[in-house]
Design a protein around this motif. Sequence first.
Motif, PDB file in Angstrom:
ATOM      1  N   GLU A   3       0.665  -1.367   0.329  1.00 32.92           N
ATOM      2  CA  GLU A   3       0.082   0.061  -0.131  1.00 32.92           C
ATOM      3  C   GLU A   3       0.452   1.109  -0.456  1.00 32.92           C
ATOM      4  OE1 GLU A   3      -4.093   2.139   2.529  1.00 32.92           O
ATOM      5  OE2 GLU A   3      -2.971   0.088   3.304  1.00 32.92           O
ATOM      6  N   MET A   4       2.328   1.109   1.010  1.00 32.71           N
ATOM      7  CA  MET A   4       2.593   2.044   1.015  1.00 32.71           C
ATOM      8  C   MET A   4       3.573   2.166  -0.341  1.00 32.71           C
ATOM      9  SD  MET A   4       5.758   1.035   3.261  1.00 32.71           S
ATOM     10  CE  MET A   4       7.042   0.667   2.978  1.00 32.71           C
ATOM     11  N   ASP A   5       3.764   1.564  -1.220  1.00 32.60           N
ATOM     12  CA  ASP A   5       4.237   1.933  -2.257  1.00 32.60           C
ATOM     13  C   ASP A   5       3.341   2.767  -4.171  1.00 32.60           C
ATOM     14  OD1 ASP A   5       6.168   0.436  -2.027  1.00 32.60           O
ATOM     15  OD2 ASP A   5       6.203  -0.951  -1.812  1.00 32.60           O
ATOM     16  N   PRO A 243      10.111   4.132   8.561  1.00 26.36           N
ATOM     17  CA  PRO A 243      10.614   4.231   7.217  1.00 26.36           C
ATOM     18  C   PRO A 243      11.922   3.492   7.142  1.00 26.36           C
ATOM     19  CG  PRO A 243      10.980   6.585   7.918  1.00 26.36           C
ATOM     20  CD  PRO A 243       9.373   5.794   8.698  1.00 26.36           C
ATOM     21  N   VAL A 244      12.664   3.808   8.364  1.00 25.06           N
ATOM     22  CA  VAL A 244      13.727   3.593   8.682  1.00 25.06           C
ATOM     23  C   VAL A 244      13.659   1.692   8.851  1.00 25.06           C
ATOM     24  CG1 VAL A 244      15.550   3.186  10.055  1.00 25.06           C
ATOM     25  CG2 VAL A 244      14.766   5.624   9.210  1.00 25.06           C
ATOM     26  N   LYS A 245      12.931   1.197   9.200  1.00 23.92           N
ATOM     27  CA  LYS A 245      12.673  -0.328   9.439  1.00 23.92           C
ATOM     28  C   LYS A 245      12.433  -0.883   8.128  1.00 23.92           C
ATOM     29  CE  LYS A 245      10.154  -3.976  11.405  1.00 23.92           C
ATOM     30  NZ  LYS A 245       8.949  -4.074  13.084  1.00 23.92           N
ATOM     31  N   ASP A 246      11.302   0.045   7.283  1.00 28.73           N
ATOM     32  CA  ASP A 246      10.810  -0.413   6.490  1.00 28.73           C
ATOM     33  C   ASP A 246      12.054  -0.802   5.239  1.00 28.73           C
ATOM     34  OD1 ASP A 246       8.278  -0.617   6.299  1.00 28.73           O
ATOM     35  OD2 ASP A 246       7.932   1.043   6.835  1.00 28.73           O
ATOM     36  N   VAL A 247      13.071   0.540   4.980  1.00 31.11           N
ATOM     37  CA  VAL A 247      14.499   0.378   4.047  1.00 31.11           C
ATOM     38  C   VAL A 247      15.087  -1.072   4.434  1.00 31.11           C
ATOM     39  CG1 VAL A 247      16.471   1.427   3.646  1.00 31.11           C
ATOM     40  CG2 VAL A 247      14.351   3.056   3.808  1.00 31.11           C
ATOM     41  N   PHE A 248      15.137  -1.103   5.720  1.00 33.38           N
ATOM     42  CA  PHE A 248      16.629  -2.445   6.528  1.00 33.38           C
ATOM     43  C   PHE A 248      15.559  -3.374   6.321  1.00 33.38           C
ATOM     44  CE2 PHE A 248      18.863   1.390   8.295  1.00 33.38           C
ATOM     45  CZ  PHE A 248      20.473   0.464   7.973  1.00 33.38           C
ATOM     46  N   SER A 249      14.348  -4.104   6.064  1.00 36.85           N
ATOM     47  CA  SER A 249      13.376  -5.463   6.099  1.00 36.85           C
ATOM     48  C   SER A 249      13.042  -4.735   4.759  1.00 36.85           C
ATOM     49  CB  SER A 249      12.556  -5.175   7.093  1.00 36.85           C
ATOM     50  OG  SER A 249      11.740  -3.942   6.427  1.00 36.85           O
ATOM     51  N   GLY A 250      12.786  -6.562   4.116  1.00 33.36           N
ATOM     52  CA  GLY A 250      12.186  -7.262   2.924  1.00 33.36           C
ATOM     53  C   GLY A 250      12.565  -6.637   1.755  1.00 33.36           C
ATOM     54  N   GLU A 251      12.142  -6.270   0.570  1.00 36.47           N
ATOM     55  CA  GLU A 251      12.175  -5.935  -0.778  1.00 36.47           C
ATOM     56  C   GLU A 251      13.503  -4.702  -0.371  1.00 36.47           C
ATOM     57  OE1 GLU A 251      10.056  -3.954  -3.861  1.00 36.47           O
ATOM     58  OE2 GLU A 251       8.127  -3.574  -1.717  1.00 36.47           O
ATOM     59  N   TYR A 252      13.403  -3.945   0.090  1.00 35.36           N
ATOM     60  CA  TYR A 252      14.612  -2.569   0.602  1.00 35.36           C
ATOM     61  C   TYR A 252      15.815  -3.058   0.498  1.00 35.36           C
ATOM     62  CZ  TYR A 252      10.196  -0.411  -1.566  1.00 35.36           C
ATOM     63  OH  TYR A 252       9.333  -0.095  -2.782  1.00 35.36           O
ATOM     64  N   ARG A 253      15.667  -3.624   1.744  1.00 35.17           N
ATOM     65  CA  ARG A 253      16.724  -3.781   2.154  1.00 35.17           C
ATOM     66  C   ARG A 253      18.006  -4.552   0.845  1.00 35.17           C
ATOM     67  NH1 ARG A 253      16.676  -8.207   6.206  1.00 35.17           N
ATOM     68  NH2 ARG A 253      15.717  -9.812   5.126  1.00 35.17           N
ATOM     69  N   GLY A 254      17.439  -5.247   0.032  1.00 29.26           N
ATOM     70  CA  GLY A 254      18.517  -5.807  -0.755  1.00 29.26           C
ATOM     71  C   GLY A 254      19.237  -4.508  -1.795  1.00 29.26           C
ATOM     72  N   PHE A 376      12.812   4.247  -4.684  1.00 26.89           N
ATOM     73  CA  PHE A 376      12.052   4.351  -2.829  1.00 26.89           C
ATOM     74  C   PHE A 376      11.027   5.082  -3.733  1.00 26.89           C
ATOM     75  CE2 PHE A 376      16.587   4.031  -1.265  1.00 26.89           C
ATOM     76  CZ  PHE A 376      16.445   2.680  -0.768  1.00 26.89           C
ATOM     77  N   PRO A 377       9.633   4.746  -3.415  1.00 27.14           N
ATOM     78  CA  PRO A 377       8.821   5.291  -3.200  1.00 27.14           C
ATOM     79  C   PRO A 377       8.908   6.415  -2.412  1.00 27.14           C
ATOM     80  CG  PRO A 377       8.282   3.442  -1.867  1.00 27.14           C
ATOM     81  CD  PRO A 377       9.866   3.465  -2.484  1.00 27.14           C
ATOM     82  N   THR A 378       7.918   6.954  -2.252  1.00 29.70           N
ATOM     83  CA  THR A 378       7.600   9.037  -1.988  1.00 29.70           C
ATOM     84  C   THR A 378       7.800   8.771  -0.271  1.00 29.70           C
ATOM     85  OG1 THR A 378       6.499   9.663  -3.430  1.00 29.70           O
ATOM     86  CG2 THR A 378       6.325  10.761  -1.547  1.00 29.70           C
ATOM     87  N   ALA A 379       6.849   7.279   0.267  1.00 32.65           N
ATOM     88  CA  ALA A 379       6.897   7.588   1.679  1.00 32.65           C
ATOM     89  C   ALA A 379       8.308   6.185   2.657  1.00 32.65           C
ATOM     90  CB  ALA A 379       5.831   6.115   2.091  1.00 32.65           C
ATOM     91  N   LEU A 380       9.361   6.693   1.422  1.00 30.65           N
ATOM     92  CA  LEU A 380      10.269   5.732   2.069  1.00 30.65           C
ATOM     93  C   LEU A 380      11.879   6.889   1.907  1.00 30.65           C
ATOM     94  CD1 LEU A 380       9.915   2.216   2.378  1.00 30.65           C
ATOM     95  CD2 LEU A 380       9.254   3.741   3.765  1.00 30.65           C
ATOM     96  N   ARG A 381      11.207   7.416   0.338  1.00 30.31           N
ATOM     97  CA  ARG A 381      12.566   8.587  -0.121  1.00 30.31           C
ATOM     98  C   ARG A 381      13.372   8.751  -0.100  1.00 30.31           C
ATOM     99  NH1 ARG A 381       9.207  10.481  -4.307  1.00 30.31           N
ATOM    100  NH2 ARG A 381       9.502   8.188  -5.379  1.00 30.31           N
ATOM    101  N   ALA A 382      12.921   9.400   1.426  1.00 28.31           N
ATOM    102  CA  ALA A 382      13.980  10.453   2.228  1.00 28.31           C
ATOM    103  C   ALA A 382      15.142   9.444   3.129  1.00 28.31           C
ATOM    104  CB  ALA A 382      13.701  11.337   3.353  1.00 28.31           C
ATOM    105  N   SER A 383      13.802   8.462   3.971  1.00 31.81           N
ATOM    106  CA  SER A 383      15.308   7.123   4.372  1.00 31.81           C
ATOM    107  C   SER A 383      16.235   6.417   3.831  1.00 31.81           C
ATOM    108  CB  SER A 383      14.316   6.725   5.527  1.00 31.81           C
ATOM    109  OG  SER A 383      13.152   7.114   6.138  1.00 31.81           O
ATOM    110  N   GLY A 384      15.356   6.377   2.433  1.00 32.64           N
ATOM    111  CA  GLY A 384      16.303   5.452   1.905  1.00 32.64           C
ATOM    112  C   GLY A 384      17.538   5.863   1.272  1.00 32.64           C
ATOM    113  N   THR A 385      17.100   6.825   0.663  1.00 37.17           N
ATOM    114  CA  THR A 385      17.631   8.201  -0.301  1.00 37.17           C
ATOM    115  C   THR A 385      18.906   8.169   0.581  1.00 37.17           C
ATOM    116  OG1 THR A 385      16.509   8.711  -1.715  1.00 37.17           O
ATOM    117  CG2 THR A 385      19.107  10.218  -1.560  1.00 37.17           C
ATOM    118  N   GLY A 386      18.578   8.625   2.028  1.00 37.83           N
ATOM    119  CA  GLY A 386      19.674   9.567   3.280  1.00 37.83           C
ATOM    120  C   GLY A 386      20.665   8.223   3.311  1.00 37.83           C
ATOM    121  N   LEU A 387      19.494   6.829   3.375  1.00 43.28           N
ATOM    122  CA  LEU A 387      21.099   6.028   4.169  1.00 43.28           C
ATOM    123  C   LEU A 387      21.620   5.294   3.544  1.00 43.28           C
ATOM    124  CD1 LEU A 387      18.339   4.358   6.417  1.00 43.28           C
ATOM    125  CD2 LEU A 387      20.370   4.872   6.755  1.00 43.28           C
TER     126      LEU A 387
END
Length: 443
Positions: A3-5, A243-254, A376-387
């Motif tokens: 949903e968040m994607d 969002p940080v947890k989501d970046v490190f887990s599931g599909e976004y960890r890879g 990364f989608p908008t819901a995770l973009r700042a965290s995913g890009t920054g990390l």
Amino acid sequence: MAEMDMPVAGAEASADNKQMVNAIIASVLGWALDLFDLFILLYVAPVVGALFFPSSNAALSLAAVYGSFAVTLLMRPLGSAVFGHYADVHGRKQAMLIAIVGVGLSTAAFGLLPTIAQVGVIAPIIFLILRLVQGVFVGGVVASTHTIGTESVPPQWRGAMSGLVGGGGAGIGALLASFIFLVTSSVFPGDAFAVWGWRFMFFSGLLSSLLGWFIFRNLEESPYFKELKRQQGNKQAKVSKAPVKDVFSGEYRGVLLVNLLITFGGGAGYYLTSGYLPSFLKVINAVPNQTSSLILMGASVSAFFSAVLIGALSDWIGRKKTFLLIGVLAAVLLPLCYLNLAATKDTTQITLLALAIAFIGNAGYAPVLIFLNERFPTALRASGTGLSWNIGFALGGMMPTFVSLVSASPAQIPMSLAYFAVGVFVIYLIGAVVIPETKGNFR
């Protein structure tokens, strides 16, 4: 699709011209002011090394200063986690404002520190603690400035915007630092610079806090984030609560791990070029401070044009092909540039080689920002890009320290730089081979 994607419908055309221009200015100047604060240490590294990390071996003293720089970089992922979470949940604007003011104030505080000759071993300890604090705020600036700009421009400009923010902002920051270095070197010539000049270099960090406050306080929120909030209110989408947890887990960890190949290579390439150039000119070429500052100002202009041009190139041929092209050229040309730079005392040749080194180093990461945004989608973009950016650049930022450590004397630094440049861009090329093409994948 989670949903968040969900794609943020309607965000493409929702930013009016005023918002777009304001977002561009805020992103570029925010990153420029942030890099300005970091560059100050690089420009006074030999002096700070002698005052806080004295050693009979100039290379070891320099390595200690770059080690303190690496400490700041290692704290950046924490800053991205804190401020990236805030930016993804509450918005980009406020995160940017707090982070940029924090960087400026912590930078100015370095000018108040006592030296090792004044208070002994407590001096480098306080110095390193303050670097840790500065690193958290620096990571926060990345998480916010690296998203609001690209989220506010049309698709066909995003590559150029990536270069303008990442490399162009860095070029402007370095140019401003070079100008401050020129002024302080003139006001405090010779030995006076080691007494008071370096302190005023750090005090100039107050400038970035002041400018940041005036620039960002009236900035509107990103249209993508506003659209996501609208969809959240209509129950069409939700903002991730972690969002940080989501970046490190599931599909976004890879996704994160693969991203690090590019960000490490681009970050290391940058710090081995623009980051090491001030010390190289002083320690290897023995260029006087005022002449060095003029050369570095020219290198900053070269970096600016490189970043925008290569970023725009990625809009034309795609992100993947651009990474492959720059990776090959950098691995071949950078070693040649450094070895030739070390072999000459001619000011014209030194200037031309410095311009080339800055151009190549900034080309390496010009498309990185938009590449990460598109991962990364908008819901995770700042965290995913920054990390992704900060972890890679933190590891890459350690390379100048290793260059100094493996060099038994300053005379060996050019060859060490040549070997390290080849190594980091081989890693960069591996990343370029395995990543997918992301152009057009903005949701």
